[in-house]
Design a protein around this motif. Structure first.
Motif, PDB file in Angstrom:
ATOM      1  N   MET A 184       0.668  -0.981   0.037  1.00  0.00           N
ATOM      2  CA  MET A 184      -0.131  -0.304  -0.003  1.00  0.00           C
ATOM      3  C   MET A 184       0.658   1.269   0.034  1.00  0.00           C
ATOM      4  O   MET A 184       1.617   1.477   1.021  1.00  0.00           O
ATOM      5  N   ASP A 185       1.159   1.842  -0.715  1.00  0.00           N
ATOM      6  CA  ASP A 185       1.738   3.121  -1.279  1.00  0.00           C
ATOM      7  C   ASP A 185       1.114   4.881  -0.701  1.00  0.00           C
ATOM      8  O   ASP A 185       0.028   4.542  -0.832  1.00  0.00           O
ATOM      9  N   ASN A 186       0.797   5.292   0.796  1.00  0.00           N
ATOM     10  CA  ASN A 186       1.111   5.768   1.126  1.00  0.00           C
ATOM     11  C   ASN A 186       1.076   7.456   0.488  1.00  0.00           C
ATOM     12  O   ASN A 186       1.287   8.520   1.055  1.00  0.00           O
ATOM     13  N   GLY A 187       1.179   8.183  -0.281  1.00  0.00           N
ATOM     14  CA  GLY A 187       1.088   8.629  -1.374  1.00  0.00           C
ATOM     15  C   GLY A 187       2.801   9.300  -1.506  1.00  0.00           C
ATOM     16  O   GLY A 187       2.993  10.697  -1.451  1.00  0.00           O
ATOM     17  N   SER A 188       3.643   8.515  -2.195  1.00  0.00           N
ATOM     18  CA  SER A 188       4.250   8.708  -2.461  1.00  0.00           C
ATOM     19  C   SER A 188       4.859   9.698  -2.909  1.00  0.00           C
ATOM     20  O   SER A 188       4.307   9.919  -4.431  1.00  0.00           O
ATOM     21  N   THR A 189       6.201  10.560  -3.503  1.00  0.00           N
ATOM     22  CA  THR A 189       6.456  11.415  -4.599  1.00  0.00           C
ATOM     23  C   THR A 189       8.170  11.625  -4.295  1.00  0.00           C
ATOM     24  O   THR A 189       8.019  13.000  -5.100  1.00  0.00           O
ATOM     25  N   ASP A 190       8.466  10.490  -3.973  1.00  0.00           N
ATOM     26  CA  ASP A 190      10.038  10.169  -4.479  1.00  0.00           C
ATOM     27  C   ASP A 190      10.543   9.472  -5.122  1.00  0.00           C
ATOM     28  O   ASP A 190      11.543   9.281  -5.137  1.00  0.00           O
ATOM     29  N   GLY A 191       9.411   8.604  -5.650  1.00  0.00           N
ATOM     30  CA  GLY A 191      10.144   7.675  -7.178  1.00  0.00           C
ATOM     31  C   GLY A 191       9.528   5.942  -6.355  1.00  0.00           C
ATOM     32  O   GLY A 191       9.799   5.648  -7.516  1.00  0.00           O
ATOM     33  N   THR A 192       8.766   6.401  -5.197  1.00  0.00           N
ATOM     34  CA  THR A 192       8.882   5.199  -4.534  1.00  0.00           C
ATOM     35  C   THR A 192       7.914   4.332  -5.403  1.00  0.00           C
ATOM     36  O   THR A 192       7.466   3.444  -5.660  1.00  0.00           O
ATOM     37  N   ARG A 193       6.451   4.908  -6.044  1.00  0.00           N
ATOM     38  CA  ARG A 193       5.121   4.742  -6.699  1.00  0.00           C
ATOM     39  C   ARG A 193       5.426   4.480  -7.798  1.00  0.00           C
ATOM     40  O   ARG A 193       5.157   3.136  -8.553  1.00  0.00           O
TER      41      ARG A 193
END
Length: 280
Positions: free
Chosen positions: A30-39
């Protein structure tokens, strides 16, 4: 394995690759709104591993609820066992010839596994440092009073006693605690047990940039008066507001001269297992 993550691009790849090599068949992330390239990295990993990605943009931080939902998702996919994990935790068999599956059997309900913090050393200041190079871990932790964890500068939260983690049989599962430290199961009293053949290696702090970003995010979450969060996070948010957070990060680094003393009194030990078994 279920993972709730946000902005973990430096570690999520190693996490999934390592646990796949240790016997995990499926990852529900579950990705909680990543902004660093995780998604985006998760999308790439899904090409080579069985990764089910769930987007959860809400910033209400309902960890216990979300992790319960992830266990249910794993059960619906036919999982026999569910490891409720965090991106910065590595579940390592202590026997190099074994996988995680070798320690589990169908008669168990909840398997509790000890957890240890890995510590930053002076090597972490090098430009080419990678968290997988860390070998110094807590051996016998301390138990600081709650107020000391919040107020005293000479206390390191990473030396504090850290709760164990759990692997659950999804059939009969009821709920899991917010930090994935305990689980309720209909068979827990009869068949719950501790498994010391596995150890969770926790990398709570890696780079300064990641630590600062994490605490800034925690500060936003704590604007909700009902937010449930450890006292150490409240301390770090306070230090962030006082422009003293970097000094706190510097205190996390164990000087080389201190290591022999810490070893002498049984507080830390050199443990090569994760660096030897980790896939990066």
């Amino acid at each position: 394995m279920t993972i709730l993550c946000r902005n973990e691009v430096d570690i999520i790849g190693a996490n999934i690759k390592t646990h796949a090599a240790l016997g995990v068949d499926t990852f529900i992330v579950m990705d909680n709104g990543s902004t660093d390239g995780t998604r985006e990295l998760l999308n790439q990993l899904a090409k080579d591993y069985h990764v089910v990605i769930i987007d959860q943009p809400s910033q209400t931080y309902q960890q216990a609820l979300w992790m319960k939902q992830l266990v249910h998702t794993a059960r619906d996919l036919g999982a026999d066992w569910v490891i409720s994990n965090d991106a910065d935790e590595f579940w390592m068999p202590q026997d190099s010839a074994k996988t995680l599956k070798d320690y589990l059997n169908y008669a168990d309900s909840v398997v509790t596994v000890p957890k240890s913090n890995m510590l930053l050393t002076e090597e972490s200041l090098r430009d080419d440092f990678h968290f997988s190079q860390l070998k110094l871990r807590i051996k016998y932790p301390m138990r600081y009073p709650v107020e000391a964890r919040v107020e005293e500068q000479d206390v390191s939260i990473f030396f504090n006693e850290t709760p164990a983690k759990v692997i659950v049989n999804p059939n009969g599962f009821i709920k899991i605690s917010g930090g994935n430290h305990r689980a309720k199961h209909i068979g827990n009293l009869a068949t719950g047990r501790v498994e010391n053949g596995i150890r969770v290696y926790h990398y709570p702090v890696r780079s300064w940039a990641h630590f600062e970003d994490s605490i800034k995010h925690r500060r936003e979450l704590l604007k909700n008066p009902n937010a449930k969060m450890g006292q150490h996070y409240r301390r770090w948010v306070k230090l962030l507001d006082e422009d003293c957070l970097y000094q706190e990060y510097q205190r996390f680094i164990i000087p080389s001269d201190d290591i022999p003393v810490l070893k002498k009194y049984g507080l830390v030990t050199e443990d090569p297992i994760p660096s030897l078994r980790m896939k990066v």
